[in-house]
Motif scaffolding. Structure first.
Motif, PDB file in Angstrom:
ATOM      1  N   VAL A  47       0.824  -1.216   0.000  1.00 17.08           N
ATOM      2  CA  VAL A  47       0.000   0.000   0.000  1.00 17.08           C
ATOM      3  C   VAL A  47       0.855   1.262   0.000  1.00 17.08           C
ATOM      4  N   ALA A  48       1.938   1.221   0.770  1.00 17.89           N
ATOM      5  CA  ALA A  48       2.732   2.436   0.997  1.00 17.89           C
ATOM      6  C   ALA A  48       3.249   3.096  -0.287  1.00 17.89           C
ATOM      7  N   PRO A  49       3.814   2.360  -1.253  1.00 22.12           N
ATOM      8  CA  PRO A  49       4.350   3.038  -2.441  1.00 22.12           C
ATOM      9  C   PRO A  49       3.313   3.871  -3.182  1.00 22.12           C
ATOM     10  N   GLY A  50       2.138   3.300  -3.394  1.00 23.44           N
ATOM     11  CA  GLY A  50       1.100   4.029  -4.122  1.00 23.44           C
ATOM     12  C   GLY A  50       0.677   5.288  -3.386  1.00 23.44           C
ATOM     13  N   ILE A  51       0.568   5.163  -2.074  1.00 25.05           N
ATOM     14  CA  ILE A  51       0.140   6.322  -1.279  1.00 25.05           C
ATOM     15  C   ILE A  51       1.224   7.403  -1.297  1.00 25.05           C
ATOM     16  N   SER A  52       2.469   6.975  -1.195  1.00 21.78           N
ATOM     17  CA  SER A  52       3.549   7.979  -1.208  1.00 21.78           C
ATOM     18  C   SER A  52       3.615   8.669  -2.567  1.00 21.78           C
ATOM     19  N   GLU A  53       3.343   7.909  -3.630  1.00 21.51           N
ATOM     20  CA  GLU A  53       3.278   8.511  -4.977  1.00 21.51           C
ATOM     21  C   GLU A  53       2.202   9.586  -5.019  1.00 21.51           C
ATOM     22  N   ALA A  54       1.076   9.253  -4.428  1.00 20.25           N
ATOM     23  CA  ALA A  54      -0.055  10.181  -4.465  1.00 20.25           C
ATOM     24  C   ALA A  54       0.227  11.425  -3.629  1.00 20.25           C
ATOM     25  N   LEU A  55       0.869  11.214  -2.498  1.00 19.17           N
ATOM     26  CA  LEU A  55       1.110  12.353  -1.597  1.00 19.17           C
ATOM     27  C   LEU A  55       2.070  13.383  -2.194  1.00 19.17           C
ATOM     28  N   ILE A  56       2.847  12.937  -3.170  1.00 18.59           N
ATOM     29  CA  ILE A  56       3.762  13.860  -3.864  1.00 18.59           C
ATOM     30  C   ILE A  56       2.966  15.033  -4.434  1.00 18.59           C
ATOM     31  N   ALA A  57       1.771  14.756  -4.937  1.00 14.90           N
ATOM     32  CA  ALA A  57       0.945  15.816  -5.544  1.00 14.90           C
ATOM     33  C   ALA A  57       0.606  16.878  -4.503  1.00 14.90           C
ATOM     34  N   THR A  58       0.222  16.441  -3.311  1.00 21.85           N
ATOM     35  CA  THR A  58      -0.082  17.419  -2.257  1.00 21.85           C
ATOM     36  C   THR A  58       1.160  18.219  -1.895  1.00 21.85           C
ATOM     37  N   ALA A  59       2.287  17.520  -1.800  1.00 18.52           N
ATOM     38  CA  ALA A  59       3.540  18.191  -1.432  1.00 18.52           C
ATOM     39  C   ALA A  59       3.873  19.275  -2.455  1.00 18.52           C
ATOM     40  N   ILE A  60       3.758  18.940  -3.742  1.00 20.58           N
ATOM     41  CA  ILE A  60       4.101  19.925  -4.774  1.00 20.58           C
ATOM     42  C   ILE A  60       3.071  21.056  -4.783  1.00 20.58           C
ATOM     43  N   GLY A  61       1.817  20.730  -4.509  1.00 15.00           N
ATOM     44  CA  GLY A  61       0.791  21.770  -4.400  1.00 15.00           C
ATOM     45  C   GLY A  61       1.148  22.770  -3.304  1.00 15.00           C
ATOM     46  N   LEU A  62       1.611  22.247  -2.189  1.00 21.13           N
ATOM     47  CA  LEU A  62       2.000  23.145  -1.089  1.00 21.13           C
ATOM     48  C   LEU A  62       3.258  23.929  -1.438  1.00 21.13           C
ATOM     49  N   VAL A  63       4.183  23.252  -2.122  1.00 19.70           N
ATOM     50  CA  VAL A  63       5.423  23.939  -2.534  1.00 19.70           C
ATOM     51  C   VAL A  63       5.100  25.108  -3.473  1.00 19.70           C
ATOM     52  N   ALA A  64       4.085  24.939  -4.299  1.00 19.58           N
ATOM     53  CA  ALA A  64       3.691  26.030  -5.214  1.00 19.58           C
ATOM     54  C   ALA A  64       2.916  27.107  -4.462  1.00 19.58           C
ATOM     55  N   ALA A  65       2.086  26.680  -3.512  1.00 21.57           N
ATOM     56  CA  ALA A  65       1.171  27.629  -2.869  1.00 21.57           C
ATOM     57  C   ALA A  65       1.847  28.484  -1.801  1.00 21.57           C
ATOM     58  N   ILE A  66       2.709  27.890  -1.015  1.00 19.76           N
ATOM     59  CA  ILE A  66       3.267  28.634   0.140  1.00 19.76           C
ATOM     60  C   ILE A  66       4.043  29.885  -0.298  1.00 19.76           C
ATOM     61  N   PRO A  67       4.997  29.761  -1.250  1.00 24.61           N
ATOM     62  CA  PRO A  67       5.701  30.986  -1.664  1.00 24.61           C
ATOM     63  C   PRO A  67       4.749  32.012  -2.285  1.00 24.61           C
ATOM     64  N   ALA A  68       3.742  31.516  -3.011  1.00 27.02           N
ATOM     65  CA  ALA A  68       2.803  32.436  -3.656  1.00 27.02           C
ATOM     66  C   ALA A  68       2.038  33.242  -2.615  1.00 27.02           C
ATOM     67  N   VAL A  69       1.578  32.568  -1.568  1.00 26.18           N
ATOM     68  CA  VAL A  69       0.811  33.267  -0.524  1.00 26.18           C
ATOM     69  C   VAL A  69       1.696  34.267   0.215  1.00 26.18           C
ATOM     70  N   VAL A  70       2.896  33.806   0.570  1.00 25.89           N
ATOM     71  CA  VAL A  70       3.820  34.687   1.311  1.00 25.89           C
ATOM     72  C   VAL A  70       4.150  35.916   0.456  1.00 25.89           C
ATOM     73  N   ALA A  71       4.474  35.678  -0.816  1.00 29.12           N
ATOM     74  CA  ALA A  71       4.848  36.788  -1.703  1.00 29.12           C
ATOM     75  C   ALA A  71       3.657  37.716  -1.920  1.00 29.12           C
ATOM     76  N   TYR A  72       2.473  37.140  -2.081  1.00 28.37           N
ATOM     77  CA  TYR A  72       1.280  37.980  -2.302  1.00 28.37           C
ATOM     78  C   TYR A  72       1.073  38.931  -1.120  1.00 28.37           C
TER      79      TYR A  72
END
Lengths: 280, 220
Positions: free
Chosen positions: B164-189
């Motif tokens: 189970v773990a590999p598939g879930i970790s693959e999926a969680l990458i999307a959330t991680a990258i979403g946060l990586v994109a969002a956090i600097p944008a919010v701070v900069a805004y």
């Protein structure tokens, strides 16, 4: 101060030209992301190329012995033996003492025992004894026909002995070969702790195929078991570079935390984990 | 890297969108950082220059040095309007014409303030959009990936953690990258909006000061 509309337009154009542009910033941003990606992927850091150690044979299920003899290193045939006679597992490790006390003068039985891979040293003495026994008879009435027959017999025995020695040296000869290590020189049937550990780790190892993009991953781990057979320590001597693969190895090692039977002294082995072999 | 390459097509598409958001966000961050920094520095220099010189003509001569300052643009527009009004009053008009001139200058200043504020705030909405939507897009990728993973479990019939773990970790990458994109944008805004507010305040103050000067000039 400019007053005409043309001057105003020129002023605005000049101002816009001096402003930083989004296109240039997009290029800079892309470069930034690429550098970040390469850093995260570990492509910017130089990797040391090390020669690949030889792949190990890891298909054993047997309990380890302290002094493994030469023989068949794969445990598949042994598994069936185990199933047939589960209580005689100890017998497998020590088959020699039983046939020794039985004095069997017939040459046929001696030959079969040799084929099975028992020590040829014992067998050597028997034909010599036979020859010695025949000699006095030949001295009494050494007819030519009898002499030829004896010589032929001796020749046959010599050939059979050579065959048995060859069969014993061939570690993958077949299911009749005793369980041991390919280059073992000990006296016990079975494999050493090192091969046993490799097989146990292989069985305990688990990682999704989708998680590894490369098949040439390799890691070297030193494991330490104490005299009672408990896992005391493990440390990566060389990591594969793939965190997931290394973690899966660590998990596999932690799951094999007990050796049966205990080695009796601290055991320190270096195991090479090769992804290709593990996936086989 | 292997995790991303091993992900499913939907998760890959989500990751691609998030990378696009991140690249454009960072481009805007770099752009705005330069634009607003220059605007702040040149505005301070322009104010010093403005109060040092008491002659509008002399200030108008040196405006080219402060082309990135919104205050210089305000001054330029107001001064142009003042000159136009002066030409009109020379033709004749009296006190009514003087009042009308001050109004015209006020309107020119308001217009210039609005356009400069818009220029400074340009693209900031994209940062706000990234900050608010990227985590959700990432979350969508995660949900999809986990759904895929469970589908795989159903097929193989094995539900051990190792499976189970590999598939879930693959999926969680999307959330991680979403946060990586969002956090600097919010701070900069937030950072840029506060800077733009400071500049807008400065522009308002400058407008008031300039109108005072214009009215004093009319009385004298």
């Amino acid at each position: 101060m400019s007053r005409s509309g043309a001057d105003n337009r020129r002023w605005r154009r000049d101002r816009e030209r001096r402003e930083p542009r989004l296109g240039a910033m997009l290029g800079a941003s892309l470069a930034l992301h690429l550098v970040l990606l390469l850093l995260v992927g570990g492509h910017l850091l130089p990797r040391r190329h090390q020669p690949r150690p030889p792949a190990y044979v890891v298909d054993l299920v047997n309990l380890p012995v302290k002094a493994p003899q030469a023989g068949r290193p794969d445990g598949r045939a042994k598994k069936t033996v185990r199933k047939k006679s589960a209580p005689s597992a100890k017998k497998l490790s020590r088959p020699r003492p039983k046939p020794k006390p039985r004095p069997q003068p017939q040459p046929k039985k001696v030959v079969t025992r040799k084929k099975a891979g028992t020590k040829p040293a014992v067998k050597r003495t028997r034909p010599q004894a036979k020859a010695a026994a025949t000699r006095p008879a030949a001295a009494k009435a050494p007819t030519r026909a009898e002499q030829e027959r004896l010589e032929r017999r001796l020749e046959m025995l010599r050939l059979k002995r050579q065959l048995a020695a060859l069969a014993a040296s061939d570690t993958r000869a077949g299911e009749n070969a005793p369980l041991g290590e390919e280059k073992g020189r000990g006296s016990e049937q079975g494999v050493g702790y090192r091969l046993w550990l490799q097989q146990a780790y292989k069985e305990a190892w688990a990682l999704s195929r989708y998680q590894v993009g490369r098949l040439d991953l390799e890691a070297e781990v030193e494991v330490v078991y104490d005299a009672r057979g408990f896992l005391r320590d493990y440390s990566f001597r060389r990591k594969s570079g793939d965190r997931l693969f290394d973690d899966s190895i660590a998990r596999a090692i932690r799951s094999v935390d007990r050796l049966e039977p205990p080695p009796g002294k601290t055991l320190r082995e270096t195991i090479v984990f090769n992804l290709k072999d593990l996936m086989d | 890297m292997e995790l991303i390459l091993g992900a499913g097509p939907v998760v890959k598409l989500v990751l691609l969108i998030l990378v696009y958001f991140s690249v454009v966000s960072w481009a805007i961050i770099l752009l705005k950082f330069r634009v607003i920094r220059r605007a702040i520095i040149e505005s301070e220099r322009f104010l010093d220059f403005f109060w040092a010189k008491k002659n509008f003509e002399a200030i108008g001569q040196g405006l080219k040095e402060f082309s990135h300052s919104p205050l210089s643009v305000l001054f330029r527009e107001a001064y142009r309007e003042l000159m136009r009004g002066q030409r009109g009053s020379e033709a004749g008009g009296g006190p009514v014409a003087e009042l009308g001139r001050a109004d015209n200058v006020a309107r020119a200043l308001r217009r210039a303030t609005t356009s400069e504020t818009q220029r400074l705030e340009k693209y900031l909405t994209f940062l706000a959009t990234t900050g608010s939507t990227a985590p959700f897009i990432g979350l969508f990728g995660t949900v999809w990936g986990i759904m895929d993973s469970f589908h795989g479990i159903g097929k193989t019939g094995s539900a051990s953690l190792a499976v189970v773990a590999p598939g879930i970790s693959e999926a969680l990458i999307a959330t991680a990258i979403g946060l990586v994109a969002a956090i600097p944008a919010v701070v900069a805004y937030n950072h840029f909006v506060s800077k733009v507010n400071v500049l807008t305040g400065e522009m308002d103050n400058f407008c008031q000061e300039f109108l005072n000067i214009v009215q004093r000039m009319g009385r004298d």
